[in-house]
Write a protein that holds these residues in place. Structure first.
Motif, mmCIF file in Angstrom:
data_model
loop_
_atom_site.group_PDB
_atom_site.id
_atom_site.type_symbol
_atom_site.label_atom_id
_atom_site.label_comp_id
_atom_site.label_asym_id
_atom_site.label_seq_id
_atom_site.Cartn_x
_atom_site.Cartn_y
_atom_site.Cartn_z
ATOM 1 N N ILE A 47 13.990 -29.092 13.119
ATOM 2 C CA ILE A 47 14.125 -29.458 14.477
ATOM 3 C C ILE A 47 14.892 -30.984 13.550
ATOM 4 N N ASP A 48 15.758 -31.805 14.593
ATOM 5 C CA ASP A 48 16.128 -32.675 14.622
ATOM 6 C C ASP A 48 15.473 -34.165 14.753
ATOM 7 N N LYS A 49 14.536 -34.362 14.064
ATOM 8 C CA LYS A 49 13.622 -35.094 15.095
ATOM 9 C C LYS A 49 13.620 -36.359 14.249
ATOM 10 N N ASP A 50 14.648 -36.919 13.949
ATOM 11 C CA ASP A 50 14.921 -37.577 13.277
ATOM 12 C C ASP A 50 16.367 -38.380 13.530
ATOM 13 N N TRP A 51 17.062 -37.233 15.587
ATOM 14 C CA TRP A 51 17.967 -38.230 15.568
ATOM 15 C C TRP A 51 17.187 -38.484 17.423
ATOM 16 N N LYS A 52 16.821 -39.170 17.462
ATOM 17 C CA LYS A 52 16.187 -40.439 18.784
ATOM 18 C C LYS A 52 16.899 -40.654 19.160
ATOM 19 N N PHE A 53 17.557 -39.802 20.297
ATOM 20 C CA PHE A 53 18.576 -40.310 21.508
ATOM 21 C C PHE A 53 18.552 -40.937 22.605
ATOM 22 N N THR A 54 18.655 -41.856 23.036
ATOM 23 C CA THR A 54 19.167 -41.797 24.393
ATOM 24 C C THR A 54 18.937 -40.908 25.498
ATOM 25 N N TYR A 55 19.996 -39.779 25.350
ATOM 26 C CA TYR A 55 20.436 -39.057 25.853
ATOM 27 C C TYR A 55 20.040 -38.221 26.421
ATOM 28 N N CYS A 56 19.023 -37.501 24.959
ATOM 29 C CA CYS A 56 18.181 -36.545 24.968
ATOM 30 C C CYS A 56 16.470 -36.558 26.183
ATOM 31 N N PHE A 90 8.058 -37.747 23.798
ATOM 32 C CA PHE A 90 9.098 -37.740 23.532
ATOM 33 C C PHE A 90 10.950 -36.539 23.395
ATOM 34 N N VAL A 91 11.570 -36.756 23.169
ATOM 35 C CA VAL A 91 12.649 -35.459 23.379
ATOM 36 C C VAL A 91 13.381 -35.208 22.293
ATOM 37 N N TRP A 92 13.131 -34.303 21.810
ATOM 38 C CA TRP A 92 14.157 -34.353 20.583
ATOM 39 C C TRP A 92 15.326 -34.035 20.727
ATOM 40 N N ASP A 93 15.996 -33.774 19.534
ATOM 41 C CA ASP A 93 17.881 -33.684 19.876
ATOM 42 C C ASP A 93 18.156 -32.067 19.361
ATOM 43 N N ASP A 120 8.623 -46.480 25.063
ATOM 44 C CA ASP A 120 8.174 -47.336 23.769
ATOM 45 C C ASP A 120 8.985 -47.232 22.255
ATOM 46 N N GLU A 121 10.104 -46.158 22.098
ATOM 47 C CA GLU A 121 10.997 -45.796 21.111
ATOM 48 C C GLU A 121 11.301 -46.051 20.701
#
Length: 361
Positions: A217-226, A204-207, A259-260
C-alpha cells in the motif's frame, strides 16, 4: 485563524464571493479556451502547450463540473448551450467517445455528465453517463480481493481514485433512477475501499495497493484528493441508506485529513504541485461542501473552507487575468496549468455557496 474557527467569510458587499467566482470563471475560459478544439488548453500562455504533452482527459471533466457550478450559481441562460457544445467537443477530441483507458477518468466524466443532466434535464447527458457506467463496471476484478482497477491495461492495481468516485457515481445513479443494482455496486465498492485503503486507527485514506506488483500500500502518498472522494462516497451512501456509519466515516476522514494535511494554525491546505495533483485540493473542497450540506455542524469543515478562500484571495491570486498557483498562499508564476485553476475556482465557488447559504440542507 478566526476564519478557521468561525467559518465566517469576509463580505463587504452582497454576493462578494459569487462575484469573485464569476470573475475567475470568466478569466479561466478566456485564457484557456481553444476555439479549434472546443475544449480548454492545459497551459496558459498557450505557447506552453508542447507537442508530446499528455492529454489530461480527466481535467476536462472538471471543466464541465465548473460550468455546471456556474449555471447553478447564476442561472445564466447562455450556459446550457455552452455546456452542450463543450461536451460534444470533448467527445470529439477524445476520438468520438467518452470512453478511455483510465477508469477514474471515465468516472469523473460520468459524474459531470450526470450533474449536467440534473441541471439541464437533457436525456443525452443521462445516456452518455450510463454508457460510461456500463464500461466502468468492467473495472471490478478479483485482484487484491476485489475493487475497481485504475486502468484497463493494469488490472491488478487498485486505488482510491478509481474506487471512491465509482461508489459516488453508483450511489447517485441509484438515488436518481432507483436501480437496486447500482446501490449494490456502491456498497460493494465502498466496502472494498474502506477495508483495504482506509487507516482503521484514524480514518485517513491511503492512495493505492499493488502499484508495483508487490502487494504494498502506498501509505506515503498522502493526498487531499483521496480524502475528498472517500468523504463524498460516505455522504452519498448515507443519503441512499440512512445508515449512520457512512456519515460517521465521512466525518472521521475529514478530521483525519485536517490533522494530517492542513496547517494546524491557519488551516491552509498543502501545495500539492502541478499536473494531476494540481486538481486535488479542489476535489477535496467540493466534497467537504457536500458533507457540510448534509451535516452543517460537522466540526472544522466550514472554517477550513473559509480560511483557505480568504488566504487565496488575500495572498494567492494574480489580479488580471484572475488566476492562482498550486499554493493558495502565494501568487502564480507563468506558465500556469488548467488543473491548478480548476482547484482555485472550485474553492471560490464553495465560498460563494457558503455566502449564499446553499451549504444548508
Amino acid at each position: 485563524m478566526e476564519a478557521q474557527r468561525s467559518g465566517r467569510l469576509a463580505a463587504g458587499q452582497a454576493a462578494l464571493w459569487a462575484e469573485r467566482a464569476a470573475r475567475m470563471h470568466q478569466d479561466m475560459f478566456a485564457c484557456y479556451m481553444n476555439d479549434e478544439t472546443g475544449i480548454l488548453d492545459q497551459w496558459y500562455p498557450r505557447s506552453e502547450n508542447r507537442p508530446g504533452d499528455n492529454f489530461y482527459y480527466w481535467w476536462q471533466a472538471h471543466v464541465l463540473d465548473v460550468l455546471v457550478d456556474a449555471y447553478e450559481r447564476s442561472g445564466d441562460p447562455a450556459l446550457p448551450e455552452r455546456i452542450g457544445r463543450f461536451c460534444r467537443s470533448l467527445e470529439s477530441y477524445n476520438g468520438g467517445t467518452f470512453k478511455h483507458n483510465y477508469y477514474d477518468d471515465m468516472e469523473w466524466t460520468a459524474l459531470a455528465l450526470l450533474r449536467a443532466y440534473d441541471a439541464l434535464g437533457d436525456p443525452w447527458y443521462k445516456k452518455k453517463s450510463l454508457e460510461l457506467w456500463a464500461d466502468i463496471q468492467t473495472a471490478w476484478n478479483g485482484h487484491c480481493g476485489g475493487g475497481m482497477a485504475w486502468k484497463k491495461d493494469q488490472l491488478d492495481y487498485k486505488n482510491t481514485p478509481a474506487n471512491a468516485p465509482a461508489a459516488i457515481l453508483a450511489a447517485r445513479l441509484y438515488r436518481r433512477f432507483g436501480d437496486e443494482a447500482d446501490l449494490s455496486w456502491a456498497k460493494r465498492i465502498y466496502d472494498w475501499n474502506k477495508a483495504h485503503l482506509v487507516d482503521p486507527e484514524t480514518g485517513f485514506v491511503w492512495d493505492g495497493l499493488n502499484r508495483l506488483g508487490d502487494g504494498r500500500i502506498d501509505k506515503d502518498w498522502k493526498f487531499t484528493y483521496c480524502q475528498g472522494v472517500f468523504i463524498g462516497a460516505g455522504v452519498e451512501l448515507y443519503q441512499c441508506t440512512g445508515s449512520a456509519q457512512y456519515l460517521e466515516d465521512a466525518r472521521r476522514t475529514a478530521q483525519a485529513c485536517f490533522d494530517e494535511l492542513a496547517d494546524p494554525d491557519s488551516g491552509l491546505l498543502p501545495d500539492e504541485g502541478i499536473d494531476d495533483t494540481g486538481l486535488f485540493k479542489g476535489i477535496l473542497i467540493r466534497y467537504l461542501l457536500e458533507l457540510l450540506r448534509l451535516d452543517p455542524e460537522v466540526p472544522r469543515v466550514r472554517g477550513i473552507i473559509a480560511a483557505n478562500a480568504e488566504r487565496l484571495w488575500r495572498e494567492g491570486m494574480q489580479p488580471s487575468p484572475l488566476m492562482c498557483g498550486p499554493g493558495w498562499d502565494k501568487p502564480p508564476r507563468l506558465p500556469v496549468q488548467l488543473s491548478v485553476q480548476l482547484s482555485g475556482l472550485m474553492l471560490l465557488e464553495a465560498a460563494a455557496a457558503l455566502e449564499a447559504g446553499s451549504d444548508q440542507p
